[in-house]
Design a protein around this motif. Structure first.
Motif, PDB file in Angstrom:
ATOM      1  N   ALA A   1       4.415  55.732  48.512  1.00  0.00           N
ATOM      2  CA  ALA A   1       5.790  55.582  48.991  1.00  0.00           C
ATOM      3  C   ALA A   1       5.850  55.401  50.502  1.00  0.00           C
ATOM      4  N   LEU A   2       5.157  56.249  51.241  1.00  0.00           N
ATOM      5  CA  LEU A   2       5.296  56.234  52.700  1.00  0.00           C
ATOM      6  C   LEU A   2       4.490  55.143  53.390  1.00  0.00           C
ATOM      7  N   SER A   3       3.534  54.536  52.684  1.00  0.00           N
ATOM      8  CA  SER A   3       2.761  53.465  53.301  1.00  0.00           C
ATOM      9  C   SER A   3       3.364  52.089  53.013  1.00  0.00           C
ATOM     10  N   SER A   4       4.493  52.041  52.343  1.00  0.00           N
ATOM     11  CA  SER A   4       5.120  50.756  52.040  1.00  0.00           C
ATOM     12  C   SER A   4       5.653  50.104  53.312  1.00  0.00           C
ATOM     13  N   ARG A   5       5.828  48.807  53.246  1.00  0.00           N
ATOM     14  CA  ARG A   5       6.363  48.080  54.405  1.00  0.00           C
ATOM     15  C   ARG A   5       7.759  48.553  54.764  1.00  0.00           C
ATOM     16  N   ASP A   6       8.579  48.799  53.736  1.00  0.00           N
ATOM     17  CA  ASP A   6       9.951  49.241  54.013  1.00  0.00           C
ATOM     18  C   ASP A   6       9.974  50.581  54.722  1.00  0.00           C
ATOM     19  N   ALA A   7       9.145  51.541  54.268  1.00  0.00           N
ATOM     20  CA  ALA A   7       9.114  52.860  54.903  1.00  0.00           C
ATOM     21  C   ALA A   7       8.605  52.754  56.339  1.00  0.00           C
ATOM     22  N   ALA A   8       7.595  51.920  56.564  1.00  0.00           N
ATOM     23  CA  ALA A   8       7.075  51.736  57.926  1.00  0.00           C
ATOM     24  C   ALA A   8       8.119  51.068  58.822  1.00  0.00           C
ATOM     25  N   ALA A   9       8.796  50.058  58.293  1.00  0.00           N
ATOM     26  CA  ALA A   9       9.815  49.369  59.094  1.00  0.00           C
ATOM     27  C   ALA A   9      10.962  50.313  59.432  1.00  0.00           C
ATOM     28  N   TYR A  10      11.358  51.151  58.475  1.00  0.00           N
ATOM     29  CA  TYR A  10      12.458  52.086  58.741  1.00  0.00           C
ATOM     30  C   TYR A  10      12.053  53.123  59.784  1.00  0.00           C
ATOM     31  N   ALA A  11      10.822  53.625  59.682  1.00  0.00           N
ATOM     32  CA  ALA A  11      10.366  54.644  60.632  1.00  0.00           C
ATOM     33  C   ALA A  11      10.195  54.060  62.035  1.00  0.00           C
ATOM     34  N   ARG A  12       9.962  52.760  62.114  1.00  0.00           N
ATOM     35  CA  ARG A  12       9.739  52.124  63.412  1.00  0.00           C
ATOM     36  C   ARG A  12      10.919  51.258  63.834  1.00  0.00           C
ATOM     37  N   ARG A  13      12.073  51.441  63.211  1.00  0.00           N
ATOM     38  CA  ARG A  13      13.220  50.565  63.440  1.00  0.00           C
ATOM     39  C   ARG A  13      13.793  50.652  64.844  1.00  0.00           C
ATOM     40  N   ASN A  14      13.553  51.744  65.551  1.00  0.00           N
ATOM     41  CA  ASN A  14      14.128  51.904  66.888  1.00  0.00           C
ATOM     42  C   ASN A  14      13.141  51.577  68.004  1.00  0.00           C
ATOM     43  N   GLU A  15      11.927  51.170  67.640  1.00  0.00           N
ATOM     44  CA  GLU A  15      10.961  50.822  68.665  1.00  0.00           C
ATOM     45  C   GLU A  15      11.370  49.489  69.297  1.00  0.00           C
ATOM     46  N   GLY A  16      11.182  49.398  70.575  1.00  0.00           N
ATOM     47  CA  GLY A  16      11.492  48.142  71.249  1.00  0.00           C
ATOM     48  C   GLY A  16      10.452  47.087  70.949  1.00  0.00           C
ATOM     49  N   ARG A  17      10.855  45.867  71.081  1.00  0.00           N
ATOM     50  CA  ARG A  17       9.906  44.762  70.876  1.00  0.00           C
ATOM     51  C   ARG A  17       8.887  44.764  72.013  1.00  0.00           C
ATOM     52  N   PRO A  18       7.640  44.422  71.698  1.00  0.00           N
ATOM     53  CA  PRO A  18       6.651  44.303  72.779  1.00  0.00           C
ATOM     54  C   PRO A  18       7.042  43.137  73.690  1.00  0.00           C
ATOM     55  N   PRO A  19       6.726  43.215  74.959  1.00  0.00           N
ATOM     56  CA  PRO A  19       7.117  42.130  75.879  1.00  0.00           C
ATOM     57  C   PRO A  19       6.467  40.823  75.460  1.00  0.00           C
ATOM     58  N   GLU A  20       7.274  39.783  75.511  1.00  0.00           N
ATOM     59  CA  GLU A  20       6.789  38.441  75.161  1.00  0.00           C
ATOM     60  C   GLU A  20       5.922  37.928  76.309  1.00  0.00           C
ATOM     61  N   SER A  21       4.843  37.284  75.958  1.00  0.00           N
ATOM     62  CA  SER A  21       4.004  36.705  77.007  1.00  0.00           C
ATOM     63  C   SER A  21       4.505  35.290  77.271  1.00  0.00           C
ATOM     64  N   GLY A  22       5.040  35.108  78.427  1.00  0.00           N
ATOM     65  CA  GLY A  22       5.606  33.802  78.781  1.00  0.00           C
ATOM     66  C   GLY A  22       4.561  32.896  79.372  1.00  0.00           C
ATOM     67  N   ALA A  23       4.551  31.652  78.906  1.00  0.00           N
ATOM     68  CA  ALA A  23       3.572  30.707  79.439  1.00  0.00           C
ATOM     69  C   ALA A  23       4.284  29.538  80.072  1.00  0.00           C
TER      70      ALA A  23
ATOM     71  N   ARG B   1      18.453  53.028  55.050  1.00  0.00           N
ATOM     72  CA  ARG B   1      17.306  53.830  54.631  1.00  0.00           C
ATOM     73  C   ARG B   1      16.756  53.276  53.307  1.00  0.00           C
ATOM     74  N   PRO B   2      15.477  52.880  53.272  1.00  0.00           N
ATOM     75  CA  PRO B   2      14.932  52.306  52.045  1.00  0.00           C
ATOM     76  C   PRO B   2      14.608  53.386  51.005  1.00  0.00           C
ATOM     77  N   LEU B   3      14.547  52.948  49.768  1.00  0.00           N
ATOM     78  CA  LEU B   3      14.235  53.849  48.664  1.00  0.00           C
ATOM     79  C   LEU B   3      12.850  54.478  48.824  1.00  0.00           C
ATOM     80  N   ALA B   4      11.907  53.735  49.403  1.00  0.00           N
ATOM     81  CA  ALA B   4      10.557  54.271  49.589  1.00  0.00           C
ATOM     82  C   ALA B   4      10.563  55.497  50.498  1.00  0.00           C
ATOM     83  N   THR B   5      11.397  55.488  51.530  1.00  0.00           N
ATOM     84  CA  THR B   5      11.491  56.637  52.433  1.00  0.00           C
ATOM     85  C   THR B   5      12.124  57.824  51.724  1.00  0.00           C
ATOM     86  N   VAL B   6      13.180  57.571  50.966  1.00  0.00           N
ATOM     87  CA  VAL B   6      13.836  58.651  50.211  1.00  0.00           C
ATOM     88  C   VAL B   6      12.872  59.238  49.192  1.00  0.00           C
ATOM     89  N   ALA B   7      12.160  58.367  48.478  1.00  0.00           N
ATOM     90  CA  ALA B   7      11.198  58.839  47.475  1.00  0.00           C
ATOM     91  C   ALA B   7      10.067  59.626  48.133  1.00  0.00           C
TER      92      ALA B   7
END
Length: 174
Positions: free
Chosen positions: A152-174, A27-33
């Motif tokens: 605090a909540l718009s920081s990259r760390d807070a966004a990454a923590y809030a979205r940490r469980n999202e799955g990766r988007p499917p890779e487009s294979g060529a 948990r980042p400090l930005a989320t706690v703050a």
């Protein structure tokens, strides 16, 4: 420049890149703050409602509310009761959102940031259009909390923590 340090200026393309997905991210400090600032807003709201309760007798005496079915004192008392109940429910919802932000729920983070943007916008509009002064007795404290919550909540760390469980988007294979 070290690898972990970001430059002072970054191209827009880099800023728009998706955050990484790490379910084990601490948990980042930005989320706690951010969650703590939302709770401080709740405390400030409780003080405001408490001050309103202490001013009820004066407000009832000076009210200009008139209803045909009730006396002026009953109408003013009813109005103040409605404000207290709605304010109390709002503070409970905000405290719940602070808990959810602390737990890393993304929609709660985005919702609180949206409310903060609206609040800051209304404060600015009142200052600009109506010459309302921003003082400690009026909107200074809430405006400060809203700006700090946004930072605090718009920081990259807070966004990454809030979205940490999202799955990766499917890779487009060529």
């Amino acid at each position: 420049m070290t690898e972990n340090k970001r430059p002072a200026y970054e191209p827009a393309a880099r800023l728009l890149e998706r955050t990484h997905y790490d379910p084990d991210m601490p948990r980042p400090l930005a989320t706690v703050a951010g969650a703590a600032l939302v709770l401080l807003r709740v405390v400030a709201g409780m003080f405001w409602l408490g001050a309103l309760v202490l001013q009820i007798p004066d407000l009832v005496e000076t009210s200009q509310i008139t209803l045909e079915a009730a006396s002026d004192a009953q109408a003013a008392s009813l109005g103040i009761t409605v404000v207290l109940v709605v304010g109390g429910v709002g503070l409970l919802v905000e405290a719940l959102l602070a808990f959810l932000i602390y737990r890393g729920v993304n929609w709660a983070r985005v919702l609180v940031m949206g409310f903060s943007v609206v609040s800051v916008s209304f404060s600015f509009a009142a200052w600009w259009a109506e010459d309302q002064e921003i003082t400690i007795n009026t909107t200074f404290v809430t405006l400060a909390f809203d700006i700090l919550v946004l930072l605090a909540l718009s920081s990259r760390d807070a966004a990454a923590y809030a979205r940490r469980n999202e799955g990766r988007p499917p890779e487009s294979g060529a």
